[in-house]
Design a protein around this motif. Structure first.
Motif, mmCIF file in Angstrom:
data_model
loop_
_atom_site.group_PDB
_atom_site.id
_atom_site.type_symbol
_atom_site.label_atom_id
_atom_site.label_comp_id
_atom_site.label_asym_id
_atom_site.label_seq_id
_atom_site.Cartn_x
_atom_site.Cartn_y
_atom_site.Cartn_z
ATOM 1 N N CYS A 232 0.869 -1.182 -0.031
ATOM 2 C CA CYS A 232 -0.159 -0.153 0.133
ATOM 3 C C CYS A 232 0.741 1.232 0.043
ATOM 4 O O CYS A 232 1.839 1.507 0.970
ATOM 5 C CB CYS A 232 -0.741 -0.126 1.332
ATOM 6 N N ILE A 233 0.659 2.016 -1.006
ATOM 7 C CA ILE A 233 1.658 3.213 -1.258
ATOM 8 C C ILE A 233 0.783 4.468 -1.138
ATOM 9 O O ILE A 233 -0.357 4.743 -1.906
ATOM 10 C CB ILE A 233 2.196 3.204 -2.689
ATOM 11 N N GLU B 83 -8.356 -2.082 -4.262
ATOM 12 C CA GLU B 83 -8.348 -1.171 -3.054
ATOM 13 C C GLU B 83 -8.753 -1.571 -1.816
ATOM 14 O O GLU B 83 -7.915 -1.069 -0.919
ATOM 15 C CB GLU B 83 -9.491 0.184 -3.341
ATOM 16 N N GLY B 84 -9.290 -2.661 -1.574
ATOM 17 C CA GLY B 84 -9.702 -3.260 -0.527
ATOM 18 C C GLY B 84 -8.579 -3.943 0.178
ATOM 19 O O GLY B 84 -8.548 -4.382 1.358
ATOM 20 N N SER B 85 -7.357 -4.100 -0.501
ATOM 21 C CA SER B 85 -6.218 -4.606 -0.076
ATOM 22 C C SER B 85 -5.523 -3.915 0.841
ATOM 23 O O SER B 85 -4.405 -4.429 1.721
ATOM 24 C CB SER B 85 -5.379 -5.461 -1.041
ATOM 25 N N CYS B 86 -5.914 -2.610 0.786
ATOM 26 C CA CYS B 86 -5.014 -1.727 1.944
ATOM 27 C C CYS B 86 -5.898 -1.155 2.875
ATOM 28 O O CYS B 86 -6.926 -1.296 3.079
ATOM 29 C CB CYS B 86 -4.778 -0.367 0.919
ATOM 30 N N GLU C 170 4.777 -6.250 -10.916
ATOM 31 C CA GLU C 170 4.007 -5.329 -10.028
ATOM 32 C C GLU C 170 2.686 -4.822 -10.831
ATOM 33 O O GLU C 170 2.667 -4.504 -12.061
ATOM 34 C CB GLU C 170 4.700 -4.179 -9.645
ATOM 35 N N SER C 171 1.599 -5.093 -10.479
ATOM 36 C CA SER C 171 0.556 -4.705 -10.915
ATOM 37 C C SER C 171 -0.779 -4.098 -9.979
ATOM 38 O O SER C 171 -0.563 -4.147 -8.734
ATOM 39 C CB SER C 171 -0.294 -6.070 -11.525
ATOM 40 N N SER C 172 -1.440 -3.401 -10.413
ATOM 41 C CA SER C 172 -2.354 -2.716 -9.523
ATOM 42 C C SER C 172 -3.316 -3.795 -8.858
ATOM 43 O O SER C 172 -3.915 -4.930 -9.491
ATOM 44 C CB SER C 172 -3.668 -1.853 -10.257
ATOM 45 N N VAL D 171 -2.801 3.765 -3.192
ATOM 46 C CA VAL D 171 -2.773 2.670 -4.219
ATOM 47 C C VAL D 171 -2.449 1.436 -3.566
ATOM 48 O O VAL D 171 -1.467 1.513 -2.750
ATOM 49 C CB VAL D 171 -2.085 3.225 -5.538
ATOM 50 N N SER D 172 -3.136 0.550 -4.133
ATOM 51 C CA SER D 172 -2.503 -1.167 -3.657
ATOM 52 C C SER D 172 -1.975 -1.663 -5.027
ATOM 53 O O SER D 172 -2.236 -1.535 -6.049
ATOM 54 C CB SER D 172 -3.830 -1.720 -3.351
ATOM 55 N N GLN D 173 -0.563 -2.186 -4.746
ATOM 56 C CA GLN D 173 -0.032 -2.964 -5.645
ATOM 57 C C GLN D 173 0.061 -4.514 -5.190
ATOM 58 O O GLN D 173 0.588 -4.746 -4.031
ATOM 59 C CB GLN D 173 1.291 -2.395 -5.919
ATOM 60 N N LEU D 174 -0.213 -5.301 -6.137
ATOM 61 C CA LEU D 174 0.451 -6.826 -6.087
ATOM 62 C C LEU D 174 1.565 -6.916 -6.447
ATOM 63 O O LEU D 174 1.905 -6.565 -7.826
ATOM 64 C CB LEU D 174 -0.608 -7.747 -6.848
ATOM 65 N N VAL D 175 2.693 -7.356 -5.767
ATOM 66 C CA VAL D 175 4.231 -7.387 -6.228
ATOM 67 C C VAL D 175 4.684 -8.937 -6.113
ATOM 68 O O VAL D 175 4.221 -9.379 -5.067
ATOM 69 C CB VAL D 175 4.859 -6.458 -5.232
ATOM 70 N N GLN D 176 5.294 -9.402 -7.140
ATOM 71 C CA GLN D 176 5.853 -10.711 -7.090
ATOM 72 C C GLN D 176 7.294 -10.252 -7.051
ATOM 73 O O GLN D 176 7.942 -9.612 -7.745
ATOM 74 C CB GLN D 176 5.398 -11.402 -8.257
#
Length: 164
Positions: free
Chosen positions: A113-114, A161-164, A156-158, A138-143
């Motif tokens: 979460c950024i 919003e619920g993940s933050c 890295e992808s969007s 903004v919430s990013q899914l990062v591998q």
């Protein structure tokens, strides 16, 4: 040859060469998540330095694969469109969700979460063209892929919003 034959006669023949057991990339999921968070925070700091016009550290040293390609494409597009970033992004939270750590090379996934409330997009005239509907967080899914000595962001992808 003579030493081997003599060793066999005396019962000292060398056995099969032992196969080394691969060392896992990380000792635990927690260690992998902590390393991934550290890499992402360093990457974010390098990105902020790039926005300030500093050449080092280059954020691309933290990237590989699709993440690196995406960053190169994004930088080229910004230049082509006459846009630049201003301000700073801040990592608020990192939540590790999955870590495959049993192999020499680990794969780690997490949500980042950024806070982008201070980050603006400016055109060549210095006019703020930041999308007005962009949220402050903004919430990013990062591998990530790598080991304890060299973990890199590979995708890295969007994220929702619920993940933050």
């Amino acid at each position: 040859m003579i030493a081997t034959a003599l060793g066999q006669l005396l019962g000292c023949a060398p056995g099969p060469t032992p196969v080394p057991t691969p060392t896992p990339a990380f000792a635990s999921e927690e260690e992998a998540f902590a390393a991934a968070e550290e890499v992402y925070r360093a990457y974010n700091d390098a990105g902020n330095a790039r926005i300030r016009g500093e050449a080092e550290p280059n954020p691309q040293i933290f990237l590989a694969g699709l993440a690196l390609e995406s960053d190169i494409d994004a930088q080229n597009s910004l230049r082509e469109w006459g846009l630049r970033a201003s301000g700073e992004a801040t990592v608020v939270t990192f939540l590790g969700t999955n870590a495959s750590i049993d192999d020499r090379i680990a794969e780690v996934t997490g949500y980042v979460c950024i806070d982008v409330s201070e980050l603006r997009v400016l055109n060549s005239d210095g006019v703020d063209v930041t999308p007005p509907d962009r949220g402050d967080i903004v919430s990013q899914l990062v591998q990530f892929t790598g080991d304890h000595s060299r973990l890199r962001i590979t995708l890295e992808s969007s994220a929702d919003e619920g993940s933050c």
